[in-house]
Design a protein around this motif. Structure first.
Motif, mmCIF file in Angstrom:
data_model
loop_
_atom_site.group_PDB
_atom_site.id
_atom_site.type_symbol
_atom_site.label_atom_id
_atom_site.label_comp_id
_atom_site.label_asym_id
_atom_site.label_seq_id
_atom_site.Cartn_x
_atom_site.Cartn_y
_atom_site.Cartn_z
ATOM 1 N N THR A 93 -1.968 101.681 -4.713
ATOM 2 C CA THR A 93 -3.322 101.830 -4.174
ATOM 3 C C THR A 93 -4.341 101.394 -5.220
ATOM 4 O O THR A 93 -4.093 101.474 -6.431
ATOM 5 N N TYR A 94 -5.480 100.928 -4.733
ATOM 6 C CA TYR A 94 -6.586 100.528 -5.600
ATOM 7 C C TYR A 94 -7.885 101.068 -5.015
ATOM 8 O O TYR A 94 -8.002 101.272 -3.795
ATOM 9 N N VAL A 141 -2.722 93.116 -8.110
ATOM 10 C CA VAL A 141 -3.917 93.640 -8.778
ATOM 11 C C VAL A 141 -4.850 92.508 -9.193
ATOM 12 O O VAL A 141 -6.081 92.649 -9.138
ATOM 13 N N ALA A 142 -4.284 91.360 -9.575
ATOM 14 C CA ALA A 142 -5.116 90.215 -9.954
ATOM 15 C C ALA A 142 -5.918 89.723 -8.751
ATOM 16 O O ALA A 142 -7.111 89.396 -8.872
ATOM 17 N N ASN A 143 -5.286 89.684 -7.586
ATOM 18 C CA ASN A 143 -5.981 89.250 -6.375
ATOM 19 C C ASN A 143 -7.096 90.218 -5.994
ATOM 20 O O ASN A 143 -8.217 89.802 -5.683
ATOM 21 N N ILE A 144 -6.766 91.508 -6.017
ATOM 22 C CA ILE A 144 -7.763 92.524 -5.636
ATOM 23 C C ILE A 144 -8.961 92.476 -6.591
ATOM 24 O O ILE A 144 -10.120 92.529 -6.166
ATOM 25 N N LYS A 145 -8.693 92.354 -7.873
ATOM 26 C CA LYS A 145 -9.772 92.273 -8.861
ATOM 27 C C LYS A 145 -10.671 91.071 -8.585
ATOM 28 O O LYS A 145 -11.898 91.155 -8.701
ATOM 29 N N SER A 146 -10.065 89.945 -8.219
ATOM 30 C CA SER A 146 -10.847 88.733 -7.997
ATOM 31 C C SER A 146 -11.805 88.901 -6.824
ATOM 32 O O SER A 146 -12.925 88.385 -6.849
ATOM 33 N N SER A 206 -20.217 94.609 -6.585
ATOM 34 C CA SER A 206 -18.926 95.251 -6.324
ATOM 35 C C SER A 206 -18.088 95.316 -7.590
ATOM 36 O O SER A 206 -18.199 94.458 -8.467
ATOM 37 N N SER A 207 -17.226 96.309 -7.670
ATOM 38 C CA SER A 207 -16.324 96.434 -8.822
ATOM 39 C C SER A 207 -15.193 97.381 -8.486
ATOM 40 O O SER A 207 -15.317 98.240 -7.603
ATOM 41 N N MET A 208 -14.075 97.223 -9.186
ATOM 42 C CA MET A 208 -12.955 98.142 -9.019
ATOM 43 C C MET A 208 -13.225 99.408 -9.817
ATOM 44 O O MET A 208 -13.956 99.394 -10.805
ATOM 45 N N SER A 236 -10.630 107.942 -8.917
ATOM 46 C CA SER A 236 -12.083 108.120 -8.841
ATOM 47 C C SER A 236 -12.526 108.609 -7.463
ATOM 48 O O SER A 236 -13.513 109.338 -7.345
ATOM 49 N N LEU A 237 -11.808 108.198 -6.421
ATOM 50 C CA LEU A 237 -12.197 108.548 -5.057
ATOM 51 C C LEU A 237 -11.321 109.647 -4.460
ATOM 52 O O LEU A 237 -11.330 109.876 -3.255
ATOM 53 N N GLU A 238 -10.600 110.341 -5.315
ATOM 54 C CA GLU A 238 -9.644 111.344 -4.852
ATOM 55 C C GLU A 238 -10.273 112.382 -3.928
ATOM 56 O O GLU A 238 -9.674 112.803 -2.935
#
Length: 244
Positions: free
Chosen positions: A82-83, A106-111, A119-121, A126-128
């Motif tokens: 999960t991200y 993770v590289a794709n999601i970050k991009s 926007s940012s990861m 953090s969203l728990e």
């Protein structure tokens, strides 16, 4: 709020209409379920549900059988990751993936986040407390009518199986009843519906925002560009936001 809801719904239906993306995602879900609990649907509630969801999307039986078989092979090794991220206007985004290569994912999601202004990861966790994980089942109202089961009776019966809330939604196809319970009661609710011989239209574990926000149609249009990129990724299984 009505315009925003209809826009979001129409956009989501358009995205999931891309069958070339839907079938591989459904296949991964089936493979993971078979890997975790065995290839016999009768003994594996999660697999039964995954198969039912695939059939609801008109996935061919051959594809379903191949996905189950893949669980016993070397190419059946997937990780569920999960991200979390944020976007403009206070939008929070929770992403669930199934992948055989976490470095790629993770590289794709970050991009996607890096290429979207505002926007940012976020660090995982953090969203728990911003989302609650729920078991969600959808059934056709006409199915319980055919079984001569009253809605009130259905609620009483399912409380013992973990029912927390029952919601009625009117769609173009007819009335849908949505059943909510804690994510830990997924198997129990599934068994409860099966014991009542009620066909399950769709079932899943979802993350529901504890404090939803409202956006204008213009704001939604902007956010949709990021959500489209994320949801179109082959490794992404589900995307949840705090958008009402």
């Amino acid at each position: 709020m009505g315009r925003a809801f209809e826009y979001r719904r129409a956009a989501k239906e358009k995205r999931w209409d891309k069958m070339s993306k839907v079938f591989p995602k459904l296949a991964k879900t089936i493979t993971v379920a078979a890997k975790e609990g065995g290839s016999d649907p009768e003994m594996n509630a999660k697999l039964r549900t995954a198969i039912a969801n695939a059939k609801a999307q008109n996935m061919p039986k051959d594809n379903i059988d191949a996905a189950i078989k893949r669980a016993s092979g070397k190419d059946g090794v997937f990780s569920e990751v999960t991200y979390e991220g944020k976007a403009s206007y206070g939008v929070l985004i929770f992403i669930e993936c199934t992948t055989d290569n976490t470095t790629r994912t993770v590289a794709n999601i970050k991009s996607y986040f890096n290429k979207t202004p505002g926007s940012s990861m976020l660090t995982n966790g953090s969203l728990e407390f911003m989302f609650s994980r729920k078991s969600v089942f959808e059934i056709d109202k006409k199915d319980i009518d055919d079984l001569a089961i009253q809605t009130e009776s259905l609620e009483l019966n399912l409380i013992d199986y973990g029912l927390q809330e029952l919601e009625s939604i009117q769609t173009q196809e007819g009335e849908i009843l949505v059943i909510y319970g804690d994510y830990t009661d997924f198997g129990k609710l599934n068994d409860g519906l099966e014991s009542l011989k009620i066909p399950i239209k769709k079932a899943s574990l979802k993350r529901i925002a504890n404090t939803p926000i409202n956006l204008s149609v213009e704001q939604l249009s902007e956010i949709e560009k990021l959500l489209d990129k994320i949801e179109d990724d082959d490794d992404v299984q589900a995307v949840y936001t705090n958008i009402n």
